[in-house]
Motif scaffolding. Structure first.
Motif, PDB file in Angstrom:
ATOM      1  N   THR A 194     -18.533 -69.274  70.360  1.00 49.16           N
ATOM      2  CA  THR A 194     -19.528 -69.847  69.419  1.00 49.16           C
ATOM      3  C   THR A 194     -20.764 -70.748  70.044  1.00 49.16           C
ATOM      4  N   TRP A 195     -22.009 -70.273  70.109  1.00 48.52           N
ATOM      5  CA  TRP A 195     -22.937 -71.028  70.755  1.00 48.52           C
ATOM      6  C   TRP A 195     -24.137 -71.049  69.823  1.00 48.52           C
ATOM      7  N   THR A 196     -24.970 -72.218  69.913  1.00 47.31           N
ATOM      8  CA  THR A 196     -26.346 -72.591  69.124  1.00 47.31           C
ATOM      9  C   THR A 196     -27.208 -72.856  70.378  1.00 47.31           C
ATOM     10  N   LEU A 197     -28.478 -72.933  69.895  1.00 42.33           N
ATOM     11  CA  LEU A 197     -29.424 -73.188  70.813  1.00 42.33           C
ATOM     12  C   LEU A 197     -29.200 -74.485  71.447  1.00 42.33           C
ATOM     13  N   ASP A 198     -28.724 -75.528  70.668  1.00 38.84           N
ATOM     14  CA  ASP A 198     -28.671 -76.944  70.854  1.00 38.84           C
ATOM     15  C   ASP A 198     -27.438 -76.917  71.970  1.00 38.84           C
ATOM     16  N   SER A 199     -26.299 -76.593  71.593  1.00 42.88           N
ATOM     17  CA  SER A 199     -25.151 -76.342  72.427  1.00 42.88           C
ATOM     18  C   SER A 199     -25.293 -75.714  73.720  1.00 42.88           C
ATOM     19  N   MET A 200     -25.945 -74.716  73.979  1.00 46.65           N
ATOM     20  CA  MET A 200     -26.340 -74.194  75.123  1.00 46.65           C
ATOM     21  C   MET A 200     -27.105 -74.894  76.001  1.00 46.65           C
ATOM     22  N   HIS A 207     -33.234 -80.235  77.690  1.00 49.84           N
ATOM     23  CA  HIS A 207     -33.833 -80.181  76.154  1.00 49.84           C
ATOM     24  C   HIS A 207     -33.881 -78.936  75.703  1.00 49.84           C
ATOM     25  N   ARG A 208     -33.658 -78.447  74.670  1.00 46.21           N
ATOM     26  CA  ARG A 208     -33.854 -76.976  73.966  1.00 46.21           C
ATOM     27  C   ARG A 208     -34.796 -76.341  74.410  1.00 46.21           C
ATOM     28  N   THR A 209     -36.061 -77.217  74.300  1.00 43.66           N
ATOM     29  CA  THR A 209     -37.258 -76.366  74.373  1.00 43.66           C
ATOM     30  C   THR A 209     -37.531 -75.783  75.958  1.00 43.66           C
ATOM     31  N   ARG A 210     -37.097 -76.870  76.773  1.00 45.65           N
ATOM     32  CA  ARG A 210     -37.199 -76.461  78.178  1.00 45.65           C
ATOM     33  C   ARG A 210     -36.218 -75.496  78.683  1.00 45.65           C
ATOM     34  N   PHE A 211     -34.932 -75.311  77.724  1.00 45.75           N
ATOM     35  CA  PHE A 211     -33.895 -74.318  77.946  1.00 45.75           C
ATOM     36  C   PHE A 211     -34.561 -73.002  77.506  1.00 45.75           C
ATOM     37  N   SER A 212     -34.986 -73.013  76.431  1.00 44.12           N
ATOM     38  CA  SER A 212     -35.836 -71.761  75.710  1.00 44.12           C
ATOM     39  C   SER A 212     -37.001 -71.118  76.878  1.00 44.12           C
ATOM     40  N   ASP A 221     -35.890 -62.665  77.578  1.00 38.82           N
ATOM     41  CA  ASP A 221     -35.422 -62.679  76.044  1.00 38.82           C
ATOM     42  C   ASP A 221     -35.369 -64.275  75.693  1.00 38.82           C
ATOM     43  N   PRO A 222     -35.791 -64.494  74.390  1.00 35.87           N
ATOM     44  CA  PRO A 222     -35.340 -65.763  73.764  1.00 35.87           C
ATOM     45  C   PRO A 222     -33.805 -65.790  73.908  1.00 35.87           C
ATOM     46  N   PRO A 223     -33.356 -67.262  73.890  1.00 37.67           N
ATOM     47  CA  PRO A 223     -31.916 -67.464  74.334  1.00 37.67           C
ATOM     48  C   PRO A 223     -31.045 -66.786  73.088  1.00 37.67           C
ATOM     49  N   MET A 224     -31.127 -66.761  71.721  1.00 39.00           N
ATOM     50  CA  MET A 224     -30.250 -65.993  70.930  1.00 39.00           C
ATOM     51  C   MET A 224     -30.404 -64.602  70.935  1.00 39.00           C
ATOM     52  N   MET A 225     -31.577 -64.155  71.213  1.00 35.77           N
ATOM     53  CA  MET A 225     -31.755 -62.549  71.510  1.00 35.77           C
ATOM     54  C   MET A 225     -30.804 -62.240  72.725  1.00 35.77           C
ATOM     55  N   TYR A 226     -30.870 -63.127  73.760  1.00 39.85           N
ATOM     56  CA  TYR A 226     -30.287 -62.551  74.868  1.00 39.85           C
ATOM     57  C   TYR A 226     -28.644 -62.695  74.635  1.00 39.85           C
ATOM     58  N   LEU A 227     -28.296 -63.614  74.050  1.00 37.17           N
ATOM     59  CA  LEU A 227     -26.824 -63.720  73.800  1.00 37.17           C
ATOM     60  C   LEU A 227     -26.417 -62.496  72.815  1.00 37.17           C
ATOM     61  N   GLU A 248     -13.033 -56.205  63.235  1.00 39.72           N
ATOM     62  CA  GLU A 248     -12.084 -56.910  64.209  1.00 39.72           C
ATOM     63  C   GLU A 248     -12.883 -56.856  65.501  1.00 39.72           C
ATOM     64  N   ILE A 249     -13.757 -55.980  65.807  1.00 39.10           N
ATOM     65  CA  ILE A 249     -14.387 -56.038  67.020  1.00 39.10           C
ATOM     66  C   ILE A 249     -15.861 -57.112  66.868  1.00 39.10           C
ATOM     67  N   ALA A 250     -16.308 -56.868  65.532  1.00 37.97           N
ATOM     68  CA  ALA A 250     -17.450 -58.006  65.255  1.00 37.97           C
ATOM     69  C   ALA A 250     -17.184 -59.469  65.447  1.00 37.97           C
ATOM     70  N   PHE A 251     -15.721 -59.610  65.105  1.00 41.95           N
ATOM     71  CA  PHE A 251     -15.655 -60.981  65.175  1.00 41.95           C
ATOM     72  C   PHE A 251     -14.910 -61.281  66.551  1.00 41.95           C
ATOM     73  N   LYS A 252     -14.466 -60.578  67.292  1.00 40.39           N
ATOM     74  CA  LYS A 252     -14.112 -60.600  68.844  1.00 40.39           C
ATOM     75  C   LYS A 252     -15.219 -60.832  69.699  1.00 40.39           C
ATOM     76  N   CYS A 253     -16.412 -60.120  69.231  1.00 43.75           N
ATOM     77  CA  CYS A 253     -17.629 -60.335  70.036  1.00 43.75           C
ATOM     78  C   CYS A 253     -18.560 -61.264  69.902  1.00 43.75           C
ATOM     79  N   GLY A 254     -18.157 -62.189  68.637  1.00 42.18           N
ATOM     80  CA  GLY A 254     -18.840 -63.529  68.376  1.00 42.18           C
ATOM     81  C   GLY A 254     -19.842 -63.409  66.959  1.00 42.18           C
ATOM     82  N   PHE A 255     -19.540 -62.264  66.336  1.00 43.41           N
ATOM     83  CA  PHE A 255     -20.540 -62.099  65.218  1.00 43.41           C
ATOM     84  C   PHE A 255     -19.725 -62.695  64.031  1.00 43.41           C
ATOM     85  N   THR A 256     -20.517 -63.451  63.259  1.00 44.96           N
ATOM     86  CA  THR A 256     -19.747 -64.272  62.037  1.00 44.96           C
ATOM     87  C   THR A 256     -19.393 -63.094  61.154  1.00 44.96           C
ATOM     88  N   THR A 257     -20.170 -62.024  60.808  1.00 47.61           N
ATOM     89  CA  THR A 257     -19.804 -61.033  59.917  1.00 47.61           C
ATOM     90  C   THR A 257     -20.019 -59.556  60.112  1.00 47.61           C
TER      91      THR A 257
END
Length: 291
Positions: A194-200, A207-212, A221-227, A248-257
């Protein structure tokens, strides 16, 4: 062609896989898009957009375990004066490249002593390698003279990239970028977390702006697109190898639905997960039937 063993391109819309191999010459690759991990002997490095990557004839390299979608690159394998199956810091290039002996000795020492194989490419390499690949397939009467000139310039620019990288590390510049590179390399192994822009950004200590900005620079790619790109690559493997349900594969790969997974998967592959699994199963059946 004198001085050139092979040259080519992998376009971005094709999945890219690099089996472990040796080359009969100096291989130089310019990565113009995408992101992947390649191994040289027992050392793993992340290649990223705008980077140049090289290997010497005795170096066993590639990445047989991962398919890297979105990778676009240009490559050339330059012929050496003779076979070099064992490591040496004094190898010679093909005579058609017309490199003076003193320059050959300096360049071979630089390449031999480099611990890394992937570096930020300067704007000249961004132009030189695609131009060289294009020239190799041309039918102009001066093709061999042109390719030799481009190859010689490419070797010198590779040496500059290595030296520039060394100087940057010695002065401590680029630490934030190096931390992001290391994070992205680890992210490829565990994109399901489970990753968010802030946690990465926090993991990298910036800072999140510099990270992006840095992720865009390194992956295009933007961070979430790359993820999501990494998660889709993992999902492709699961759909091909496992009997888990699509949910099951969706959840195993990090997707919420499963619905969001299906949407993202189709955005990146132009196929639904169900269509991808069906096509893969058909290929396997056809392969088994043929054998």
């Amino acid at each position: 062609m004198n001085g050139i063993v092979q040259a080519g391109i992998n376009v971005k819309h094709k999945s890219f896989k690099l089996p472990m191999h040796f080359n009969n010459g100096l291989e130089i690759v310019y990565i113009s898009g995408g992101n992947a991990q390649w191994r040289v002997d027992n050392h793993v490095e992340t290649v990223y957009p705008g980077s140049v990557f090289f290997t010497l004839p005795w170096q066993f390299h590639g990445n047989p375990e991962r398919i890297s979608p979105g990778v676009e690159l240009f490559f050339v394998i330059l012929e050496l004066r003779k076979q070099y199956p064992a490591p040496t810091d004094n190898f010679q290039f093909h005579e058609s490249l017309l490199l003076p002996q003193a320059d050959e000795e300096r360049i071979s020492r630089t390449l031999f002593s480099s611990c890394a194989h992937c570096f930020k490419a300067g704007p000249d390499i961004e132009w030189l390698l695609p131009k060289l690949v294009k020239e190799c397939s041309s039918d102009y009467p001066d093709r061999e003279l042109m390719t030799a000139s481009l190859a010689r310039a490419l070797i010198l620019e590779l040496e500059r990239s290595i030296n520039s990288h060394t100087q940057t590390n010695e002065t401590g510049i680029g630490n934030a970028e190096n931390r992001v590179k290391e994070f992205l390399a680890k992210l490829q192994s565990h994109p399901e977390k489970t990753w968010t822009l802030d946690s990465m950004a926090k993991t990298c200590g910036i800072h999140r702006t510099r990270f992006s900005q840095l992720v865009r620079k390194l992956t295009a790619d933007p961070p979430m697109m790359y993820l999501n790109r990494l998660r889709v690559a993992k999902a492709r493997q699961e759909l091909s190898r496992s009997r888990l349900s699509i949910t099951e594969i969706a959840f195993k790969c990090g997707f919420t639905t499963s619905q969001y997974f299906a949407k993202v998967f189709k955005d990146y592959t132009n196929m639904s997960p169900r269509e991808f699994r069906g096509e893969n199963q058909y290929r396997e059946l056809k392969k088994n039937f043929s054998s």
